[in-house]
Design a protein around this motif. Structure first.
Motif, PDB file in Angstrom:
ATOM      1  N   MET A 148       0.843  -1.194   0.000  1.00 19.87           N
ATOM      2  CA  MET A 148       0.000   0.000   0.000  1.00 19.87           C
ATOM      3  C   MET A 148       0.876   1.241   0.000  1.00 19.87           C
ATOM      4  N   LEU A 149       0.511   2.215  -0.814  1.00 21.74           N
ATOM      5  CA  LEU A 149       1.196   3.499  -0.882  1.00 21.74           C
ATOM      6  C   LEU A 149       0.674   4.387   0.248  1.00 21.74           C
ATOM      7  N   ILE A 150       1.595   4.960   1.045  1.00 17.97           N
ATOM      8  CA  ILE A 150       1.184   5.706   2.240  1.00 17.97           C
ATOM      9  C   ILE A 150       1.881   7.075   2.302  1.00 17.97           C
ATOM     10  N   ASP A 151       1.595   7.798   3.368  1.00 23.82           N
ATOM     11  CA  ASP A 151       2.217   9.079   3.680  1.00 23.82           C
ATOM     12  C   ASP A 151       1.816  10.131   2.636  1.00 23.82           C
ATOM     13  N   GLU A 152       2.773  10.831   2.038  1.00 22.40           N
ATOM     14  CA  GLU A 152       2.469  11.825   1.009  1.00 22.40           C
ATOM     15  C   GLU A 152       2.948  11.300  -0.333  1.00 22.40           C
ATOM     16  N   LEU A 153       2.531  11.975  -1.402  1.00 24.33           N
ATOM     17  CA  LEU A 153       2.886  11.483  -2.729  1.00 24.33           C
ATOM     18  C   LEU A 153       3.153  12.641  -3.677  1.00 24.33           C
ATOM     19  N   LEU A 154       4.389  12.676  -4.211  1.00 29.86           N
ATOM     20  CA  LEU A 154       4.777  13.623  -5.260  1.00 29.86           C
ATOM     21  C   LEU A 154       4.440  15.066  -4.898  1.00 29.86           C
ATOM     22  N   THR A 155       4.850  15.449  -3.689  1.00 28.92           N
ATOM     23  CA  THR A 155       4.664  16.821  -3.215  1.00 28.92           C
ATOM     24  C   THR A 155       5.984  17.580  -3.316  1.00 28.92           C
ATOM     25  N   PRO A 156       5.959  18.904  -3.115  1.00 30.87           N
ATOM     26  CA  PRO A 156       7.216  19.665  -3.115  1.00 30.87           C
ATOM     27  C   PRO A 156       8.133  19.306  -1.953  1.00 30.87           C
ATOM     28  N   ASP A 157       7.610  18.634  -0.917  1.00 32.38           N
ATOM     29  CA  ASP A 157       8.460  18.197   0.194  1.00 32.38           C
ATOM     30  C   ASP A 157       9.124  16.855  -0.083  1.00 32.38           C
ATOM     31  N   SER A 158       8.572  16.090  -1.015  1.00 33.45           N
ATOM     32  CA  SER A 158       9.121  14.757  -1.283  1.00 33.45           C
ATOM     33  C   SER A 158       9.707  14.638  -2.685  1.00 33.45           C
ATOM     34  N   SER A 159       9.670  15.726  -3.448  1.00 30.79           N
ATOM     35  CA  SER A 159      10.074  15.677  -4.852  1.00 30.79           C
ATOM     36  C   SER A 159      10.787  16.962  -5.244  1.00 30.79           C
ATOM     37  N   ARG A 160      11.556  16.870  -6.342  1.00 35.42           N
ATOM     38  CA  ARG A 160      12.132  18.063  -6.951  1.00 35.42           C
ATOM     39  C   ARG A 160      11.355  18.388  -8.216  1.00 35.42           C
ATOM     40  N   PHE A 161      10.627  19.503  -8.176  1.00 33.73           N
ATOM     41  CA  PHE A 161       9.885  19.973  -9.343  1.00 33.73           C
ATOM     42  C   PHE A 161      10.635  21.134  -9.981  1.00 33.73           C
ATOM     43  N   TRP A 162      10.906  21.019 -11.288  1.00 28.58           N
ATOM     44  CA  TRP A 162      11.583  22.078 -12.021  1.00 28.58           C
ATOM     45  C   TRP A 162      10.679  22.574 -13.149  1.00 28.58           C
TER      46      TRP A 162
END
Length: 294
Positions: free
Chosen positions: A220-234
């Motif tokens: 199961m996928l948990i916590d947060e997903l693809l947010t600015p806190d967990s990812s580098r968005f350029w």
């Protein structure tokens, strides 16, 4: 500025954990996950909050969880505070937009990191010996280079301090070969889909990290997903390999802190209002770009 929620205090609920950003309460059958406006830098939670940050993280996560449902199940039971149990309704003003009622999965002790571009610790590792997490890469890459294919570069999940990069073999030793391969394959599928969606919106997802748990024996996928806190968005329009890129995240805060005589230990310094405002704008900008909602 909008109201800032840096801490929740619900005396009639059982607080399980107060993380760097999230407060977690045990409701019996479910957990109540609340994304506050706390911000951390260099593993230190700072005195200020960033307006809208918790709402942005929650709304972006909900958007991506929905898009990945056919790849892997996720832990969201509800993200609408109006549907929560009656005992939570007097907290609805705080919970709306920044909380989720989630299933009680057992978290796996692995950060599932996927990299599509060379940046951060991945770039540092490549410079050192042309490898990342035991994966050997070709010569000739420069900082922020796009990789020929995304790579799975897991790490440990540390309660204190920095996570430690590990190899797939290390993951096998922790969770077993079958589950380690499922984590790798699922992570790569999620990243590839998200990358393609984001590119249509003019955004590059350079790298990201996922968290998984087991629920009734299933992944199961948990916590947060693809947010600015967990990812580098350029920004795809401004992307220029050969240097570090401007990110839609808290880099503004980090850059400011690096100008101070601060030893990166608790307590952190107070952020000036101008920095708080800029950081908040960066978070709300990426929410609008990714989801179309402000």
């Amino acid at each position: 500025m909008n109201r800032i929620v840096t801490k929740t205090d619900f005396p009639d609920l059982k607080l399980v954990k107060r993380g760097k950003v999230r407060d977690i309460y045990d409701l019996g059958d479910y957990f109540l996950l609340i994304a506050t406006d706390r911000i951390s830098a260099f593993d230190v939670v700072l005195p200020n909050g960033i307006p809208e940050k918790g709402r942005v993280l929650t709304q972006i996560s909900a958007y991506w969880f929905k898009h990945m449902e056919d790849i892997v199940q996720n832990h969201i039971q509800s993200a609408d505070a109006l549907t929560y149990p009656g005992s939570l309704q007097h907290y609805a003003g705080i919970l709306e937009g920044r909380s989720m009622l989630v299933k009680k999965a057992t978290p796996l002790p692995i950060e599932c990191v996927v990299r599509g571009y060379l940046s951060g610790s991945g770039w540092k590792s490549y410079q050192k010996d042309r490898t990342i997490c035991g994966i050997r890469l070709p010569e000739g890459f420069i900082e922020s280079s796009r990789l020929p294919e995304p790579i799975f570069t897991p790490s440990t999940k540390e309660e204190e301090g920095h996570d430690i990069n590990i190899s797939l073999r290390d993951v096998e030793n922790i969770v077993g070969k079958e589950l380690s391969e499922k984590l790798r394959d699922t992570s790569l599928r999620i990243y590839s889909r998200a990358r393609d969606i984001a590119e249509t919106k003019g955004i590059i997802i350079a790298d990201t990290k996922f968290e998984f748990g087991l629920y009734q024996g299933e992944l199961m996928l948990i916590d947060e997903l693809l947010t600015p806190d967990s990812s580098r968005f350029w920004s795809a329009r401004e992307y220029a390999p050969g240097k570090g890129q401007d990110s839609y995240d808290k880099q503004i805060v980090r850059d400011y802190l690096l100008t101070l005589d601060w030893d990166k230990t608790y307590p952190g310094p107070e952020l000036p209002e101008a920095i708080v405002k800029k950081a908040s704008e960066r978070y709300t900008d990426i929410l609008k770009i990714i989801t179309g909602n402000g």
